[in-house]
Design a protein around this motif. Structure first.
Motif, short mmCIF file in Angstrom:
data_model
loop_
_atom_site.label_atom_id
_atom_site.label_comp_id
_atom_site.label_asym_id
_atom_site.label_seq_id
_atom_site.Cartn_x
_atom_site.Cartn_y
_atom_site.Cartn_z
N THR A 60 0.87 -1.18 0.00
CA THR A 60 0.00 0.00 0.00
C THR A 60 0.90 1.22 0.00
O THR A 60 1.96 1.20 0.63
CB THR A 60 -0.88 -0.02 1.27
OG1 THR A 60 -1.69 -1.20 1.22
CG2 THR A 60 -1.79 1.21 1.35
N GLN B 155 -2.61 1.15 -4.34
CA GLN B 155 -2.17 -0.19 -4.04
C GLN B 155 -1.24 -0.58 -5.18
O GLN B 155 -1.64 -0.58 -6.34
CB GLN B 155 -3.40 -1.13 -3.97
CG GLN B 155 -3.12 -2.50 -3.41
CD GLN B 155 -2.70 -2.51 -1.94
OE1 GLN B 155 -2.94 -1.55 -1.20
NE2 GLN B 155 -2.04 -3.57 -1.51
N ASN C 190 0.39 -3.19 -7.12
CA ASN C 190 0.26 -4.64 -7.33
C ASN C 190 1.48 -5.22 -8.04
O ASN C 190 1.67 -6.42 -8.10
CB ASN C 190 -1.01 -4.94 -8.12
CG ASN C 190 -2.26 -4.52 -7.35
OD1 ASN C 190 -2.35 -4.74 -6.14
ND2 ASN C 190 -3.20 -3.87 -8.01
N GLU D 197 -2.79 0.69 -8.58
CA GLU D 197 -4.25 0.79 -8.53
C GLU D 197 -4.59 2.04 -7.71
O GLU D 197 -4.28 2.11 -6.51
CB GLU D 197 -4.76 -0.48 -7.85
CG GLU D 197 -6.23 -0.65 -7.83
CD GLU D 197 -6.59 -1.88 -6.97
OE1 GLU D 197 -5.73 -2.76 -6.72
OE2 GLU D 197 -7.74 -1.92 -6.53
N ILE E 239 -6.63 4.33 -5.48
CA ILE E 239 -7.74 4.13 -4.55
C ILE E 239 -8.30 5.45 -4.04
O ILE E 239 -9.50 5.62 -3.92
CB ILE E 239 -7.30 3.29 -3.30
CG1 ILE E 239 -6.42 2.11 -3.70
CG2 ILE E 239 -8.49 2.90 -2.45
CD1 ILE E 239 -7.12 0.87 -4.12
N LEU F 28 -6.44 1.58 4.70
CA LEU F 28 -6.35 0.89 3.41
C LEU F 28 -5.42 -0.33 3.50
O LEU F 28 -5.75 -1.40 2.99
CB LEU F 28 -5.84 1.85 2.32
CG LEU F 28 -5.66 1.20 0.95
CD1 LEU F 28 -6.99 0.66 0.40
CD2 LEU F 28 -5.05 2.17 -0.05
N GLU G 135 -7.32 -3.06 5.11
CA GLU G 135 -8.38 -3.58 4.23
C GLU G 135 -7.81 -4.49 3.16
O GLU G 135 -8.38 -5.52 2.82
CB GLU G 135 -9.12 -2.41 3.58
CG GLU G 135 -10.36 -2.84 2.81
CD GLU G 135 -10.92 -1.72 1.94
OE1 GLU G 135 -11.43 -0.76 2.52
OE2 GLU G 135 -10.81 -1.82 0.70
N ARG G 136 -6.63 -4.11 2.63
CA ARG G 136 -5.98 -4.90 1.58
C ARG G 136 -5.07 -5.99 2.14
O ARG G 136 -4.34 -6.64 1.40
CB ARG G 136 -5.18 -3.98 0.66
CG ARG G 136 -6.03 -3.05 -0.17
CD ARG G 136 -6.99 -3.85 -1.03
NE ARG G 136 -7.82 -3.03 -1.86
CZ ARG G 136 -7.60 -2.82 -3.16
NH1 ARG G 136 -6.59 -3.37 -3.76
NH2 ARG G 136 -8.43 -2.08 -3.85
N LYS G 137 -5.05 -6.12 3.46
CA LYS G 137 -4.17 -7.09 4.13
C LYS G 137 -2.71 -6.94 3.71
O LYS G 137 -1.99 -7.92 3.51
CB LYS G 137 -4.68 -8.52 3.90
CG LYS G 137 -6.08 -8.72 4.44
CD LYS G 137 -6.52 -10.17 4.43
CE LYS G 137 -7.80 -10.42 5.18
NZ LYS G 137 -8.87 -9.44 5.01
N SER G 138 -2.29 -5.68 3.54
CA SER G 138 -0.88 -5.39 3.20
C SER G 138 -0.04 -5.48 4.45
O SER G 138 -0.44 -4.97 5.49
CB SER G 138 -0.73 -3.96 2.69
OG SER G 138 -1.24 -3.81 1.42
#
Ligand code: KG4
Ligand code: ZN
Length: 340
Positions: free
Chosen positions: A137, A150, A152, A158, A160, A262, A265-268
């Protein structure tokens, strides 16, 4: 040479008020990173004057280029790739870098990669943290942009969240100006915030509770201006350190809170901070402390790689190249380029 191994990239950055050239090996190793800042010239106008910026880039680019090669102890013949900022930025300023880069790529008959300046800021982290790899993130906070993305992949971002009005750095600069600090105001606010009382004024934490990853800083800026006016009307003493500390706390609360929200939420397990405002010591400390609490590893670049420089453009150019993104000599500058 095997593609991408032992590769030397010559990078050029001229998007705003720094003329910078760098030589980068394999995307992460800096052989040279020469930065010529025009800040002293623009300071007296309270901000960057685009026409002056372009002229100064033209005056210095050849010398900076030569200095970058000399410091790296390489010649043009050793360079494998040209990386150059194509946007976002000031159109005239960008044109100086892009024209120089095209001439080099054409003359040397080597590939050229047009780099997104904002991606460049993220890639500064690959230079300072050799172990850092996507996914992660990322909070990008510069003078012109504020994004939550994010990552990737090395070239796959990405989008956000973004600012709906002023960028974080812009808010720092405008508030600094209102309390009589010189341009760029971010570092001055940072310095004063350390000695001021951050609880002296309760400035608003804008859209911190809303379920959005967007930011807004113009309301905060107005709140600071209104507060200053009220103080003046009442003939009360304005303690600039306290204003700086209270304003900075309001910005950082929102930046840090949303970034971690974030990441979770994104499990980073990695949170990367980039851009000029990433040099802010209050932000660096707050991010690190929260990271420890949340079990998320926080990364930010060394201060010199936070603000504009060509090394980060070289890193981004290299990762684009090895991922198959090569530009052609017909490419144009893109002053309003967004993050993908
Ligand atoms: O990334 P950058 O060099 O240029 C852009 O791409 O916009 O960012 C410059 C911004 C300016 O607004 C400057 O005030 C801010 O970064 N900045 C800081 C600090 N150092 C630079 N803001 C807060 N604290 C700092 N220490
Ligand atoms: Zn920048």
């Amino acid at each position: 040479m095997i593609r991408g191994v032992g590769m030397l990239t010559l990078a050029i950055e001229t998007s705003c008020d720094e003329t910078s050239c760098a030589v980068i090996k394999d995307g992460r190793q800096v052989l040279s990173n020469i930065i010529s800042s025009q800040i002293d010239i623009h300071k007296r106008f309270g901000g960057v004057v685009p026409e002056i910026a372009s002229r100064k880039h033209i005056e210095s680019i050849n010398n900076i280029l030569q200095e970058a090669l000399d410091t790296a102890e390489v010649g043009f013949k050793d360079i494998d790739l040209i990386a150059v900022t194509r946007g976002p930025g000031l159109i005239g300023a960008l044109l100086v870098g892009l024209s120089t880069a095209k001439a080099l790529a054409y003359g040397l008959n080597i590939p050229i990669v047009g780099v997104n300046h904002i991606e460049g800021h993220v890639c500064a982290n690959f230079i300072d943290h050799k172990d850092l790899e996507p996914p992660f993130t990322c909070l990008i906070v510069s003078g012109g942009h504020t994004y939550l993305v994010q990552a990737n992949g090395y070239t796959d971002y990405e989008l956000i969240g973004r600012t709906r009005d002023d960028a974080a750095g812009e808010a720092f600069d405008k508030v600094a100006r209102s309390i009589g600090l010189p341009y760029p105001g971010g570092p001055h606010i940072d310095r004063l915030a350390k000695i001021g009382n951050m609880e002296s004024v309760a400035f608003p934490r804008v859209i911190i509770d809303e379920h959005t990853y967007d930011f807004s800083f113009s309301g905060l800026k107005t709140a600071v201006l209104n507060h200053l006016n009220q103080m003046k009307q009442k003939n009360e003493e304005i303690i600039v350190e306290d204003i700086a500390a209270s304003f900075q706390a309001a910005v950082l609360d929102v930046l840090v809170d949303k970034s971690f929200r974030l990441a979770k939420e994104r499990k980073s397990d990695k949170l990367v901070v980039a851009g000029g405002v990433a040099a802010n010591e209050g932000l660096r400390t707050m991010m690190m402390e929260r990271g420890k609490k949340e079990g998320i590893k926080v990364y930010y670049p060394s201060k010199i790689l936070c603000t504009d420089n060509a090394a980060m453009i070289g890193a981004a150019g290299y990762f684009n190249y090895i991922n198959g993104n090569v530009s052609d000599l017909g490419m144009k500058v893109m002053p309003n380029l967004d993050i993908k």
